[in-house]
Design a protein around this motif. Structure first.
Motif, PDB file in Angstrom:
ATOM      1  N   UNK A 174       0.639  -1.196  -0.141  1.00  0.00           N
ATOM      2  CA  UNK A 174      -0.101  -0.065   0.031  1.00  0.00           C
ATOM      3  C   UNK A 174       0.800   1.240   0.054  1.00  0.00           C
ATOM      4  N   UNK A 175       1.810   1.214   0.837  1.00  0.00           N
ATOM      5  CA  UNK A 175       2.699   2.401   0.673  1.00  0.00           C
ATOM      6  C   UNK A 175       3.315   2.765  -0.700  1.00  0.00           C
ATOM      7  N   UNK A 176       4.061   1.513  -1.142  1.00  0.00           N
ATOM      8  CA  UNK A 176       4.625   1.991  -2.738  1.00  0.00           C
ATOM      9  C   UNK A 176       3.462   2.061  -3.626  1.00  0.00           C
ATOM     10  N   UNK A 177       2.213   1.432  -3.421  1.00  0.00           N
ATOM     11  CA  UNK A 177       1.182   1.970  -4.531  1.00  0.00           C
ATOM     12  C   UNK A 177       0.619   3.265  -4.397  1.00  0.00           C
ATOM     13  N   UNK A 178       0.661   3.820  -3.270  1.00  0.00           N
ATOM     14  CA  UNK A 178       0.192   5.235  -3.127  1.00  0.00           C
ATOM     15  C   UNK A 178       1.126   6.134  -3.817  1.00  0.00           C
ATOM     16  N   UNK A 179       2.243   5.650  -3.623  1.00  0.00           N
ATOM     17  CA  UNK A 179       3.565   6.676  -4.236  1.00  0.00           C
ATOM     18  C   UNK A 179       3.553   6.445  -5.899  1.00  0.00           C
ATOM     19  N   UNK A 180       3.171   5.215  -6.406  1.00  0.00           N
ATOM     20  CA  UNK A 180       3.448   4.684  -7.875  1.00  0.00           C
ATOM     21  C   UNK A 180       2.745   5.693  -8.645  1.00  0.00           C
ATOM     22  N   UNK A 181       1.492   6.259  -8.681  1.00  0.00           N
ATOM     23  CA  UNK A 181       0.172   5.907  -7.821  1.00  0.00           C
ATOM     24  C   UNK A 181      -0.469   4.526  -8.558  1.00  0.00           C
TER      25      UNK A 181
ATOM     26  N   UNK B 123      -5.536   9.566  -6.053  1.00  0.00           N
ATOM     27  CA  UNK B 123      -6.147  10.786  -6.113  1.00  0.00           C
ATOM     28  C   UNK B 123      -5.399  11.975  -5.588  1.00  0.00           C
ATOM     29  N   UNK B 124      -4.462  11.663  -5.084  1.00  0.00           N
ATOM     30  CA  UNK B 124      -3.392  12.965  -4.678  1.00  0.00           C
ATOM     31  C   UNK B 124      -2.678  13.461  -5.815  1.00  0.00           C
ATOM     32  N   UNK B 125      -2.468  12.354  -6.721  1.00  0.00           N
ATOM     33  CA  UNK B 125      -1.510  12.959  -7.760  1.00  0.00           C
ATOM     34  C   UNK B 125      -2.032  14.167  -8.602  1.00  0.00           C
ATOM     35  N   UNK B 126      -3.062  13.994  -9.330  1.00  0.00           N
ATOM     36  CA  UNK B 126      -3.810  15.169 -10.052  1.00  0.00           C
ATOM     37  C   UNK B 126      -3.795  16.602  -9.422  1.00  0.00           C
ATOM     38  N   UNK B 127      -3.892  16.544  -8.209  1.00  0.00           N
ATOM     39  CA  UNK B 127      -3.986  17.811  -7.651  1.00  0.00           C
ATOM     40  C   UNK B 127      -2.536  18.206  -7.423  1.00  0.00           C
ATOM     41  N   UNK B 128      -1.693  17.237  -6.808  1.00  0.00           N
ATOM     42  CA  UNK B 128      -0.325  17.866  -6.614  1.00  0.00           C
ATOM     43  C   UNK B 128       0.514  18.226  -7.888  1.00  0.00           C
ATOM     44  N   UNK B 129       0.126  17.407  -8.877  1.00  0.00           N
ATOM     45  CA  UNK B 129       1.012  18.018 -10.427  1.00  0.00           C
ATOM     46  C   UNK B 129       0.333  19.104 -10.803  1.00  0.00           C
ATOM     47  N   UNK B 130      -0.776  19.594 -10.649  1.00  0.00           N
ATOM     48  CA  UNK B 130      -1.492  20.540 -11.176  1.00  0.00           C
ATOM     49  C   UNK B 130      -1.216  21.762 -10.479  1.00  0.00           C
TER      50      UNK B 130
ATOM     51  N   UNK C  36       1.667  22.108  -8.426  1.00  0.00           N
ATOM     52  CA  UNK C  36       3.107  22.071  -8.110  1.00  0.00           C
ATOM     53  C   UNK C  36       3.918  23.130  -9.085  1.00  0.00           C
ATOM     54  N   UNK C  37       4.887  23.970  -8.777  1.00  0.00           N
ATOM     55  CA  UNK C  37       5.539  24.593  -9.736  1.00  0.00           C
ATOM     56  C   UNK C  37       6.366  23.557 -10.794  1.00  0.00           C
ATOM     57  N   UNK C  38       6.816  24.207 -11.984  1.00  0.00           N
ATOM     58  CA  UNK C  38       7.124  23.345 -13.011  1.00  0.00           C
ATOM     59  C   UNK C  38       8.365  22.182 -12.569  1.00  0.00           C
ATOM     60  N   UNK C  39       9.218  22.605 -11.658  1.00  0.00           N
ATOM     61  CA  UNK C  39      10.181  21.712 -11.132  1.00  0.00           C
ATOM     62  C   UNK C  39       9.567  20.876 -10.185  1.00  0.00           C
ATOM     63  N   UNK C  40       8.671  21.106  -9.249  1.00  0.00           N
ATOM     64  CA  UNK C  40       7.962  20.181  -8.619  1.00  0.00           C
ATOM     65  C   UNK C  40       7.418  19.151  -9.197  1.00  0.00           C
ATOM     66  N   UNK C  41       6.574  19.302 -10.340  1.00  0.00           N
ATOM     67  CA  UNK C  41       5.845  18.312 -11.378  1.00  0.00           C
ATOM     68  C   UNK C  41       7.001  17.549 -11.999  1.00  0.00           C
ATOM     69  N   UNK C  42       8.136  18.128 -12.404  1.00  0.00           N
ATOM     70  CA  UNK C  42       9.248  17.340 -12.983  1.00  0.00           C
ATOM     71  C   UNK C  42       9.509  16.327 -11.905  1.00  0.00           C
ATOM     72  N   UNK C  43       9.989  16.809 -10.764  1.00  0.00           N
ATOM     73  CA  UNK C  43      10.616  15.720  -9.734  1.00  0.00           C
ATOM     74  C   UNK C  43       9.334  14.707  -9.335  1.00  0.00           C
ATOM     75  N   UNK C  44       8.180  15.109  -9.416  1.00  0.00           N
ATOM     76  CA  UNK C  44       7.074  14.365  -8.773  1.00  0.00           C
ATOM     77  C   UNK C  44       7.229  13.041  -9.862  1.00  0.00           C
ATOM     78  N   UNK C  45       6.801  13.658 -11.143  1.00  0.00           N
ATOM     79  CA  UNK C  45       6.617  12.555 -12.304  1.00  0.00           C
ATOM     80  C   UNK C  45       7.838  11.807 -12.461  1.00  0.00           C
TER      81      UNK C  45
END
Length: 502
Positions: free
Chosen positions: A219-226, A232-239, A241-250
């Motif tokens: 579950x811990x790794x599946x959340x991060x995968x995601x 559901x956290x991913x679209x909000x975080x990507x949208x 985040x600043x550009x550098x944050x999105x690059x690091x996240x993805x």
């Protein structure tokens, strides 16, 4: 000492960047570049190096006592899998600094400090083999990412940052409980208290216990995968985040989830993972189709790319639990190719928003005439995302499907529909944003195209995605010993090591 330097240089660089920000805004930028470039120079000579004598997969390692009373050590090990992911992390870290040069103008020192500390945490995740140390780095990389989103993000950044923390910290707590339970079960069986991953392999426990502990890690790794339904956290975080944050996240943080599945979930609990494989593969296929469907329905370009990541990482989950050589090779290439192509798309969206002040594709159209260089790079990475032959994403997805076909024909057939859906949303992005009739207001100024700095970054990423697509063999050679060792560790008794079937 080399592995410690890989961690110390960006960590200390972050402190220096923060302190220097008050003197001149360019100093933190150059400090970040020098710190990451130094890490890159330390890492490059390790490419192609043979494994250590008497070791099955490790290129280099270090093991120092840390808290010996609790069996905790500072144990870092590097194999081919860790090496390619660390190289991806450093390169995308450098890219993030360069593309943020003009975007980040407030608290520049603190921004680059957090970027370097997030990079430090990710590198630590890819190196740590003591489970306590691994958990330490796992948590370390989340804190600076929270600040990158919350302080330099867009309109709803606080909501996105808090949601990111709730999902990741909640799942991390499950993993911590599973780690402690595994350690105490091992101590009861052997009389030896240790967090050493290599010592914990093969710990004797009941099948029910193994299943629940495996689920805590999963579950811990599946959340991060995601993975769906933890995405559901991913679209909000990507949208937001600043550009550098999105690059690091993805490009980087999502890969830590895939790495955890490869390194810990299956090898530590092979029988439980074997039993759970049909469920995991179902989640993978669901993510492929569901992410592609939601991506197709988006008007916000950044949100479309975020949902496409859910789809692409569904292939990774499918490949991990197919657990054979072809599938695992595809997983590695998919991680690298997704990091390059999706990171590049987020860079282009950031550049586009800076120029036309919107991410809404309904307000775009005809951009090719005004910004041909940006549009050309956008088309290249959009078709890379849909899996065009000759580019890296095709190699990864093709090998995953080929490997999963050996494990389950029905899952593979359904997952292959994701390729069709991927083509639909990728071509929709190109058509709505770059072609068609322009929606610009009469008399409005023509937006300026990519600068030389952006062109250099995008040109390098184009070469990387083409190189992965045309000649991935160096990657296969680099990761082969590590994948072979993982397959041996993660195969339940009675199965053929290279062809474990779910």
């Amino acid at each position: 000492m080399l592995l410690i330097l890989l961690l110390l240089i960006p960590a200390i660089g972050g402190v220096l960047a923060w302190l220097s920000g008050a003197r001149h805004p360019d100093w933190p930028r150059w400090i970040a570049i020098f710190a990451l470039a130094a890490d890159l120079l330390l890492t490059l000579p390790l490419i192609g190096r043979a494994v250590m004598p008497g070791q099955s997969a490790w290129i280099t390692s270090i093991d120092l006592p840390w808290i010996p009373q609790l069996g905790i050590s500072f144990e870092l090990n590097l194999d081919g899998l860790s090496l390619v992911l660390i190289l991806l992390t450093i390169v995308l870290g450098l890219v993030s600094v360069v593309i943020s040069w003009s975007e980040i103008t407030e608290r520049v020192g603190l921004f680059h400090a957090n970027l370097l500390w997030a990079t430090t945490g990710v590198i630590g995740v890819f190196l740590a083999l003591d489970l306590f140390l691994f958990f330490f780095f796992w948590e370390l990389m989340l804190v600076p990412m929270y600040f990158l989103i919350a302080l330099w993000g867009h309109e709803h950044r606080f909501y996105a940052a808090i949601k990111f923390v709730i999902f990741t910290q909640g799942s991390s707590l499950l993993m911590l409980v599973a780690i402690l339970a595994l350690v105490f079960i091992h101590q009861r069986a052997t009389g030896h208290l240790t967090f050493d991953y290599l010592a914990l392999l093969g710990t004797k426990m009941s099948s029910a216990t193994a299943f629940w502990l495996m689920l805590g890690f999963f579950i811990a790794f599946a959340v991060k995968l995601p993975a769906v339904p933890f995405h559901t956290w991913l679209p909000d975080a990507h949208t937001e985040a600043p550009t550098a944050g999105s690059v690091l996240l993805a490009g980087v943080l999502l890969k830590t989830g895939a790495y955890g599945l490869l390194r810990f979930v299956v090898p530590l609990f092979p029988a439980a993972a074997h039993e759970f494989a049909p469920v995991a593969m179902t989640l993978g296929v669901a993510g492929i189709l569901y992410g592609a469907l939601l991506a197709f329905g988006q008007n916000d370009m950044k949100r479309m790319i975020a949902y496409s990541s859910v789809s692409h990482m569904g292939f990774v989950l499918l490949g991990v639990f197919a657990w054979n050589t072809l599938a695992l090779q595809g997983v590695v290439v998919q991680m690298l190719a997704h990091g390059v192509s999706t990171g590049a798309l987020f860079i282009l969206v950031g550049a586009l928003q800076e120029r036309i002040h919107t991410r809404d594709m309904r307000l775009m159209g005809g951009l090719w005439g005004a910004m041909p260089r940006l549009s050309g790079f956008g088309m290249i990475f959009a078709i890379a995302s849909l899996g065009l032959p000759g580019l890296g994403n095709f190699i990864g997805e093709f090998l995953i499907l080929l490997g999963s076909f050996r494990a389950s024909v029905p899952f593979t057939v359904v997952a292959s529909l994701g390729l069709v859906a991927g083509a639909a949303y990728a071509l929709l992005l190109v058509q709505r944003a770059f072609h068609g009739r322009t929606t610009a207001q009469p008399g409005s100024a023509k937006p300026f195209d990519l600068t030389a700095r952006h062109i250099a970054v995008m040109g390098g990423l184009v070469l990387a995605i083409i190189g992965l697509g045309l000649y991935p063999q160096p990657v296969f050679d680099q990761v082969a010993p590590g994948l072979a060792a993982l397959q041996h560790e993660g195969t339940p008794p009675g199965n053929t090591p290279m062809e474990g079937q779910p």
